[in-house]
Structure formats: structure tokens, C-alpha cells
Design a protein around this motif. Sequence first.
Motif, PDB file in Angstrom:
ATOM      1  N   ASN A 281       0.803  -1.218   0.000  1.00 50.09           N
ATOM      2  CA  ASN A 281       0.000   0.000   0.000  1.00 50.09           C
ATOM      3  C   ASN A 281       0.838   1.270   0.000  1.00 50.09           C
ATOM      4  N   SER A 326     -11.916  -3.131   9.796  1.00 49.23           N
ATOM      5  CA  SER A 326     -12.602  -2.937   8.510  1.00 49.23           C
ATOM      6  C   SER A 326     -13.383  -1.627   8.489  1.00 49.23           C
ATOM      7  N   ARG A 327     -13.648  -1.055   9.668  1.00 44.46           N
ATOM      8  CA  ARG A 327     -14.364   0.213   9.744  1.00 44.46           C
ATOM      9  C   ARG A 327     -13.430   1.408   9.675  1.00 44.46           C
ATOM     10  N   SER A 329     -10.920   3.971   8.113  1.00 46.29           N
ATOM     11  CA  SER A 329     -10.427   4.390   6.811  1.00 46.29           C
ATOM     12  C   SER A 329      -8.904   4.433   6.915  1.00 46.29           C
ATOM     13  N   ASP A 330      -8.237   4.331   5.791  1.00 48.02           N
ATOM     14  CA  ASP A 330      -6.775   4.311   5.730  1.00 48.02           C
ATOM     15  C   ASP A 330      -6.168   3.020   6.225  1.00 48.02           C
ATOM     16  N   ALA A 332      -5.712  -0.845   5.186  1.00 44.80           N
ATOM     17  CA  ALA A 332      -5.874  -1.856   4.138  1.00 44.80           C
ATOM     18  C   ALA A 332      -5.579  -3.219   4.764  1.00 44.80           C
ATOM     19  N   ILE A 333      -6.559  -4.110   4.686  1.00 50.03           N
ATOM     20  CA  ILE A 333      -6.466  -5.416   5.349  1.00 50.03           C
ATOM     21  C   ILE A 333      -5.992  -6.471   4.360  1.00 50.03           C
ATOM     22  N   LEU A 335      -5.568 -10.604   4.530  1.00 44.48           N
ATOM     23  CA  LEU A 335      -5.700 -11.841   5.303  1.00 44.48           C
ATOM     24  C   LEU A 335      -5.215 -13.026   4.472  1.00 44.48           C
ATOM     25  N   ILE A 353      -2.244   3.526   6.283  1.00 42.58           N
ATOM     26  CA  ILE A 353      -1.654   4.566   5.446  1.00 42.58           C
ATOM     27  C   ILE A 353      -1.733   5.867   6.225  1.00 42.58           C
ATOM     28  N   THR A 356      -0.238  10.190   2.470  1.00 45.24           N
ATOM     29  CA  THR A 356       0.245  10.013   1.109  1.00 45.24           C
ATOM     30  C   THR A 356       1.107  11.211   0.752  1.00 45.24           C
TER      31      THR A 356
ATOM     32  N   LEU B  30      -9.148 -10.273   1.527  1.00 46.79           N
ATOM     33  CA  LEU B  30      -9.920 -10.111   2.763  1.00 46.79           C
ATOM     34  C   LEU B  30     -10.175 -11.453   3.442  1.00 46.79           C
ATOM     35  N   ASN B 281      -4.525   1.384  -8.628  1.00 49.56           N
ATOM     36  CA  ASN B 281      -3.283   2.090  -8.334  1.00 49.56           C
ATOM     37  C   ASN B 281      -3.496   3.529  -7.902  1.00 49.56           C
ATOM     38  N   ALA B 284      -6.384   3.235  -1.832  1.00 44.69           N
ATOM     39  CA  ALA B 284      -5.993   2.147  -0.927  1.00 44.69           C
ATOM     40  C   ALA B 284      -6.958   0.971  -1.064  1.00 44.69           C
ATOM     41  N   ARG B 293     -16.373  -6.016  -0.245  1.00 46.59           N
ATOM     42  CA  ARG B 293     -16.797  -5.520   1.064  1.00 46.59           C
ATOM     43  C   ARG B 293     -18.319  -5.381   1.104  1.00 46.59           C
ATOM     44  N   TRP B 298     -19.568  -6.053   4.740  1.00 45.96           N
ATOM     45  CA  TRP B 298     -18.561  -5.279   5.487  1.00 45.96           C
ATOM     46  C   TRP B 298     -18.813  -3.783   5.278  1.00 45.96           C
ATOM     47  N   PRO B 299     -18.241  -2.955   6.156  1.00 46.21           N
ATOM     48  CA  PRO B 299     -18.281  -1.519   5.890  1.00 46.21           C
ATOM     49  C   PRO B 299     -17.541  -1.221   4.587  1.00 46.21           C
ATOM     50  N   ASP B 302     -12.229   2.972   2.224  1.00 48.10           N
ATOM     51  CA  ASP B 302     -11.907   4.362   1.933  1.00 48.10           C
ATOM     52  C   ASP B 302     -11.375   4.453   0.502  1.00 48.10           C
ATOM     53  N   ARG B 304     -10.662   7.131  -1.227  1.00 47.77           N
ATOM     54  CA  ARG B 304     -10.028   8.405  -1.579  1.00 47.77           C
ATOM     55  C   ARG B 304      -8.886   8.185  -2.550  1.00 47.77           C
ATOM     56  N   HIS B 306      -5.348   8.802  -4.150  1.00 41.99           N
ATOM     57  CA  HIS B 306      -4.054   9.327  -3.731  1.00 41.99           C
ATOM     58  C   HIS B 306      -3.146   9.639  -4.910  1.00 41.99           C
TER      59      HIS B 306
END
Lengths: 357, 357
Positions: A281, A326-327, A329-330, A332-333, A335, A353, A356, B30, B281, B284, B293, B298-299, B302, B304, B306
Motif C-alpha cells: 500500500n 474494517s471500519r 479508513s486508511d 488496508a487489510i 488476510l 496509510i 500520502t 480479505l 493504483n 488504498a 466488502r 462489510w463496511p 476508503d 479516496r 491518492h
Amino acid sequence: MSDALAPGAVIGILGGGQLGRMLSVAAARLGFVTHIYEPGANPPAGQVADRVTTAAYEDAAALEAFAASVDVVTYEFENIPTEALDLLEAHRPIRPGREALRVSQDRLTEKTFLQGLGLNTAPFADITDLDSLRAAIGTIGTPAILKTRRFGYDGKGQARLRSPEDAEAAFADMAGAPAILESFVEFTHEVSIIAARGLDGQVACFDPGENVHREGILHTTTVPARLSPSQRTDAVLLAANILNALDYVGVMGVELFVTPQGLIVNEIAPRVHNSGHWTQNGCAVDQFEQHVRAVAGWPLGDGRRHADVVMENLIGSDMERVPDLSRESDVAIHLYGKAEVKPGRKMGHFNRIIRTR
Amino acid sequence: MSDALAPGAVIGILGGGQLGRMLSVAAARLGFVTHIYEPGANPPAGQVADRVTTAAYEDAAALEAFAASVDVVTYEFENIPTEALDLLEAHRPIRPGREALRVSQDRLTEKTFLQGLGLNTAPFADITDLDSLRAAIGTIGTPAILKTRRFGYDGKGQARLRSPEDAEAAFADMAGAPAILESFVEFTHEVSIIAARGLDGQVACFDPGENVHREGILHTTTVPARLSPSQRTDAVLLAANILNALDYVGVMGVELFVTPQGLIVNEIAPRVHNSGHWTQNGCAVDQFEQHVRAVAGWPLGDGRRHADVVMENLIGSDMERVPDLSRESDVAIHLYGKAEVKPGRKMGHFNRIIRTR
């Protein structure tokens, strides 16, 4: 790119854990097909690979068939039996090459190699019996760490000696395995540099990350690491030195201790590395794609960092944090698809993150 | 997150092309396991999925077994036979839901639905025979486009009418399929907005991208798109309007024409969309993870942006550009693992990262 594999080529990966899994995804992104070789059933990498061979590293027929089905062999861990490598290498190139494996499979060989390059390591001594341990304590002093020469990872196969009186108990911990004694280095913090070298000898490094361990397992990696400009340069130069000396092809993780006297090389790992997960990320080309590019004979990618990142591992019951994460923001999961949660088991990680740029 | 699927749950994906492939990778990230349902052999998504069912959409037994093996069903394309959906829905939730599919499978229904929401569309008319086409030309005028009501994509099933004299030939092109006539919209450029709605009704939009087509196929998407601040707001509001009206769950692509009189909705796609590939790219959380999600309860992530990005498709022999592209820094390559290169076939895409922010 005459030696480059074309999209559609098959990349064989020894080991089906999370590193093999993320390598497999990166290979697919470049149009390659992956074939995982893994002794354990239902490996995490198998969920995202085209093909899985479930067989032991002693199974010559399975190894032969695997080699015949792939264009190049790479691996997610360094402790592959030599006989298996001999057999595979007779058919297909293994990247990174055998020399990197030979050196990194044995802590004594590795430390000796690093010293031979003029790099700083912790003072160390070869331990063959209790007498040699006592003699080494006399030279190196305590505190010190006794480590098995082979098969150690995540703090396993290690015993700390706070004083010379700990010698007997520590030696017993090794259970007769060949070991080395390392002086305890007074470092302010640990960093690692994820470096890559292409088939053409080109070297590229990701920004160093700063590592924090908990109970011998990596807990977080933060980029940027606290390093002076000259330390950053040193880190890149010494990584390039190591890669060039090994005629290395692929990604390597180099762990460094930061001390007032400069950088000390702790250990090298001839593979993608947990401390490089932040690149997923933080960079357009992450360590997994970089490794695939190298072993496929492609030009290395652009690993410039576009964000500050904190990577944190999800170990065992940390999986319970996933709904909350997961809730955020910023965050990145990532698994690993492991069915069973076990204490100390790496189940995933997340990249926070921070900013940026 | 009481309705949320836990890691390890199985996401069933109808369709095994590149969109299913990239959804599968996002789902794996995930911790989900994917099962692809695809009539064609060796689908691209199968290389990165845990399981593949190769069967027709008319194969009730295969559909039943598929439904029984998954926790939720989603899809990479909208033209799934109604009977297959009926059968699957009896066992598992289908997300996005049936209403979105019903509306988007038929251009006449879709346009009528959009008009009902008070959104601007091109003037259109239902065409059942040559007489109705001639009457529609009288109302709508030329230039205009005749389109089949169903199964059109990438410019297929369309005929342009430059003048009323083209009516007969255009109607013949439809080969008897029900059609609509659309007025030709004088737009300055086309943008699309990739919008997502969670199971909880939360809506999130990625930044609009500006699309350029070549021969009816998307060529490039550039973010940011040329839009005024009020146009950006309009795009988000109208997308949210559409998603809420459909009680939508998942990612939707909304194509918009930009005209001096404002935004006109061209069409909607109830799925991840080619014009959203830049998010891989630029954000995130990309459109594929956002879709996963949403359908997993899931929620939303984000989204946004970058970076500024230009996405370009690699069509057919564009694959020959890959070696050169692999040498360019700031280019991230995404290939689909399709064995055979065919003219007009989407083989991959690349994201050129113009500037990080």
C-alpha cells in the motif's frame, strides 16, 4: 528481455504459506500462471494459485513432475532440503540461486559471508559443544544469544544468556543442534531493507522500514524508518553489496541493527519478507511483484514510496480485531485464508496509510 | 457487522473473465474463498480462485451445487439468464440484487427507470418494427443510434443512423431483436462514476474518471476527469439516487455524458466496471475490494484517490507492448491470463501513475 518469461509462463513456488500466496497473486497480475509445491494440505497459497502439488520435499517423482510443469522455480522460505534443490535445478532455473540458499540456510556461513564482504555483524562464535560455548562466552561476553545454525525463524531455536551461568541451560535448549553464539548488540532500533536484483544485475531497494518485534515475532514495520541520510545510503550500499556478491536474482530482506557506531547486519532472508508487506500500500510495485519481475527476467519495477505506512501483523486471536479494522479508513487489510486460528500464527496483516505524499 | 461474512466464507462469482478474476483476488485479500461459475473452460478467474464450476447457466444441478457451496452470490456481468438467478436466489442472497439486474438487462427498462428518478437521459423510443422506427425518427430526429434492448456490450448490437434513409439498414442490423432508438447526444466528453452501496445503505463514490473509446471499446480512463465542482457533486448525487432507488448492494458503474446543459446518464452497469480499473493504483481500497466488502456485508472502504492515473486497456495485439511497458516506471501492469490473443479481446490494462498527491 530475451531471457524474460512471457505472460502465460508458469512460475513454480516452493511453499504455500502467506508469502507464496501473495507471490501467486502478484504473478497472476503480470499474466503468469502459478504452481505451488507444498507438503501440507490445503495451503493458503492454493486458494489463489492455478495448481497445487501436495507432496513432500523427499518425493522425487513429485518434484520431477513439478519441475517439468513450470518455467522457473522460486520459493517462499529458505530451508528447502538440498536434495530437492539438486533435483529441481537439473530441470529448471532456481531463482534466487543456490548460493543465496547455501549462505542463508546456516547462520555461521551467513555471518562468515557477511564479514567477508567487510560488513559489520555482531561478534559470533561457532558452538559445537559446551566447552566451545564456555570458551566463546570468555571471548564474546554476556549478554549473548545462542542460536541454532539452521532452521530458526520467528525467535525459535534461540536462547538468551544473561550471564555465564546460563551456559548449560542454553546449550541444553539447542538439543544437540549445531549453534552459534552471538554477542548481544546494543542497538537503538532495528530496520530492514527490502532489496531486489534483476537477471540483468540491476539493483533496486525499497525505502527501509523500522521493525518492532513482540515475543520474537515481527509486530510492526513503520516507513519511513528513523535513519540519517548517510545511514540510508549505507543501507542501500550494503544491500547492493550482498546481492551482487551472490549474483542474486529476486527480492531479499536484510535486517539491520541501528547502533551509534553504524549499521550492523543481523540477518538476510533470500525471499520476500514480512517487513516488506507495507509496500503493498506504499508503492505502485510491491515486493511481491518486484520478486516476480526479477525471477521472470523482467525489468525491476518502480518501488518509489508514495505513502507513509505502518504495517502491523495479525497474530492468532488478533483476527478478532478485523471487524473493527474494517471500519477504519486508511487501513488496508490483508488476510491469509488460514482456516484455523492458533496462538502465534500469522493470520494476516494490515497497512495503515499514515500520509500520502 | 452482524450480517457480515467472516473471513473464510465463500463468495460465489458468476462469470470467470477478468472482472471475476480481479474480484477473486480482492476477495482473497480479505480472507474469503472464491468459487467461480463459468460455462467456458479454463476461465481467467480460475487461475486465482479456489474452485471453478464449468457448467452452463441452464444446468440446474450444477447451479444447485454451486449455491450450496457458497455463502453469497455475485457476478461479473449482468446478462445472466433469469431462470439461473431464480434457482440461485432460492438458496443464497444475490448481491447486487435482482432489481438492479432486471433494470440493467434491458435498455428500455433502464432508460425508463432513470427517467422515473428525474435523471436526464438521451431521448429514446421503443422500437418494435420498422414503422415504429420511422415514427421515432420523426420525433427524435437524426443522427440517432439504434440499440438492441438486451445483450449489448462494447458497441455490439448498435447501429448509427445519420439520416432517416438509414432506417431500413439499421433495423436489419438488429436481426429482429427488440430495440430502442436513442437520440445522438452532443456531449463534450464521457465520464463514469464508480459508486458503491453497502448492506447498511452507506454510499461511497470513487472520483469520476474520463473515458475515451476506440471502436466502441473503452480505450483510456483518466482521473481526474474534466468536471466542474458542481458537476462532480451532481455525479455523486445522481449515482447515490440510482443506488438507493435500487436498494443496491455492491459496486456500480454509471456512464455519463457531459454536455453544456449538464450530465446525461448514458448507462449503468450493476458490477465492477472497466472504467474503474484505475482505482487499483489510485486508491488504498480499489473497486474490486469495495464490491467484495459490500456483498460480504462489510463496511465500505476508503476510496479516496491518492494519485492521478491514466488507465489504458490492452486490446488484442496491444500485448506486444508489454515488454516496453514493463520498463516504464510509474506503469503498473495488470494482465488477465488469457491464453489466446484475439483482435478486440481485452487482454489486460495498465495504470500510468501521473502524480501522487
